[in-house]
Design an enzyme around this catalytic site. Structure first.
Site, short mmCIF file in Angstrom:
data_model
loop_
_atom_site.label_atom_id
_atom_site.label_comp_id
_atom_site.label_asym_id
_atom_site.label_seq_id
_atom_site.Cartn_x
_atom_site.Cartn_y
_atom_site.Cartn_z
N GLN A 119 -0.26 -1.69 14.46
CA GLN A 119 0.37 -2.46 13.35
C GLN A 119 1.67 -3.36 13.90
O GLN A 119 2.22 -2.72 14.54
CB GLN A 119 0.62 -1.53 12.16
CG GLN A 119 -0.29 -1.57 11.30
CD GLN A 119 0.09 -0.75 9.90
OE1 GLN A 119 1.16 -0.44 9.81
NE2 GLN A 119 -0.96 -0.11 9.17
N LYS B 25 -13.85 -2.57 3.76
CA LYS B 25 -12.89 -2.60 4.73
C LYS B 25 -13.38 -1.79 5.84
O LYS B 25 -13.62 -0.61 5.52
CB LYS B 25 -11.50 -2.30 4.22
CG LYS B 25 -10.46 -1.92 5.30
CD LYS B 25 -9.38 -1.29 4.89
CE LYS B 25 -8.24 -0.91 6.07
NZ LYS B 25 -7.27 0.19 5.55
N GLU C 160 -10.19 10.82 8.15
CA GLU C 160 -10.22 9.40 8.60
C GLU C 160 -8.94 8.94 9.01
O GLU C 160 -8.46 7.67 8.95
CB GLU C 160 -10.77 8.33 7.35
CG GLU C 160 -12.35 8.70 7.10
CD GLU C 160 -12.99 7.55 6.59
OE1 GLU C 160 -12.54 6.13 6.65
OE2 GLU C 160 -14.04 7.74 6.19
N GLU D 297 0.84 -1.30 0.01
CA GLU D 297 0.07 -0.03 0.08
C GLU D 297 0.90 1.19 0.13
O GLU D 297 1.52 1.38 0.79
CB GLU D 297 -1.02 -0.04 1.22
CG GLU D 297 -1.84 1.17 1.24
CD GLU D 297 -2.59 1.42 2.62
OE1 GLU D 297 -3.86 1.96 2.68
OE2 GLU D 297 -2.03 1.05 3.63
N TRP D 298 0.79 2.12 -0.97
CA TRP D 298 1.39 3.41 -0.90
C TRP D 298 0.44 4.36 -0.14
O TRP D 298 -0.66 4.72 -0.86
CB TRP D 298 1.83 3.91 -2.31
CG TRP D 298 2.51 5.27 -2.35
CD1 TRP D 298 3.24 5.74 -1.10
CD2 TRP D 298 2.51 6.25 -3.43
NE1 TRP D 298 3.52 7.02 -1.41
CE2 TRP D 298 3.27 7.26 -2.66
CE3 TRP D 298 1.99 6.34 -4.44
CZ2 TRP D 298 3.44 8.48 -3.35
CZ3 TRP D 298 2.12 7.58 -5.34
CH2 TRP D 298 2.87 8.54 -4.73
N SER E 192 1.52 2.72 9.62
CA SER E 192 0.63 3.62 9.11
C SER E 192 -0.78 3.90 9.91
O SER E 192 -1.46 4.74 9.75
CB SER E 192 0.19 3.32 7.52
OG SER E 192 -0.40 2.10 7.52
N HIS F 235 -13.02 4.33 8.41
CA HIS F 235 -12.09 4.39 9.65
C HIS F 235 -12.51 5.20 10.60
O HIS F 235 -12.93 6.35 10.58
CB HIS F 235 -10.69 4.50 9.19
CG HIS F 235 -9.91 4.00 8.29
ND1 HIS F 235 -10.31 4.08 6.91
CD2 HIS F 235 -8.83 2.89 8.62
CE1 HIS F 235 -9.43 3.24 6.29
NE2 HIS F 235 -8.66 2.36 7.03
#
Length: 254
Positions: A236, A170, A86, A46-47, A232, A143
């Protein structure tokens, strides 16, 4: 439930796939990190373009995307502009957000784009349609960095994303306590067993929610995020530690 095949990665089959975010500020840092991925377990990259210092100059975005595509080879690339609403790094108005994502989808360099579905049905629906026209898959996202909605609300949001024809719904939520994590996991299981006809991604953030990032194969989340250099989002894990746990659980479940 159908799976989603992107290059050589089948999302929704077997062990949850690992997505590693790139959060570099400069092009040099972004490409340097991408070139280091040969040594880590990664299924999707993911960028996080909202971290990029020149994200509002689309020619410079394209320049990065071109070199990212070369560096990543056959590894699928997810492009995300996470807005400040978000949890992202930059503000962007709705029209510019739509233009950014549509241009990126049409660039030929990305395999998936992230679309914040609660930007509004008209804008999100337009981006999703244009991405699909360009042959790009869509992760529809939401989110909540403040709280964890109740189970029915979580399921309702995921079903809305599915109804809008996103390829992968998601949701990420913030737990206030351990019961909130159980709410997210229960919603995931019910969504997958009762409503979902495609892969979904769910997670409970921060340290309290870490269990949700490693238990996807049990409850139904098809992809999880692990950090290489810099996380990010809160909670994580390091990507190598994450992979070790996922493999151990997969073997125990097999």
């Amino acid at each position: 439930m159908k799976t989603i095949k992107i290059k050589n990665v089948e999302i929704g089959a077997g062990m949850p796939k690992i997505c590693v975010p790139i959060t570099g500020v400069t092009k040099e840092d972004i490409i340097s990190e991408a070139n280091s991925f040969d040594s880590i377990p990664v299924d999707v990259v993911e960028w996080r373009a909202d971290w990029f210092e020149n994200v509002f100059d689309f020619d410079k975005v394209l320049d990065v995307l071109k070199d990212l595509r070369d560096a990543l080879g056959d590894t699928p690339l997810l492009l995300t502009f996470r807005t400040s609403n978000e949890g992202g790094k930059k503000e962007i108005d709705d029209d510019a957000y739509a233009e950014f994502n549509i241009k990126a989808a049409q660039s030929g360099y990305v395999d998936l784009i992230d679309v914040e579905v609660f930007k509004g049905d008209e804008i999100a629906g337009h981006i999703i349609r244009e991405a699909h026209e360009a042959g790009v898959k869509v992760v529809a996202s939401n989110h909540d960095f403040l709280a964890t909605p109740d189970k029915d609300a979580i399921i309702g949001r995921l079903r809305k994303m599915q109804d809008m024809n996103a390829d992968i719904p998601k949701i990420a939520v913030m737990p206030q306590n351990k019961k909130d994590v159980l709410t997210l996991l229960a919603a995931t299981e019910e969504m997958v067993s009762t409503y979902a006809d495609r892969p979904i991604i769910t997670m409970s953030m921060a340290e309290t929610g870490v269990i949700s990032r490693i238990s996807g194969e049990v409850f139904g989340s098809a992809l999880t995020f692990g950090a290489s250099r810099k996380a990010s989002a809160p909670g994580q894990m390091n990507v190598n530690d994450l992979n070790t746990i996922l493999v151990l659980l997969h073997n125990a479940l097999s």
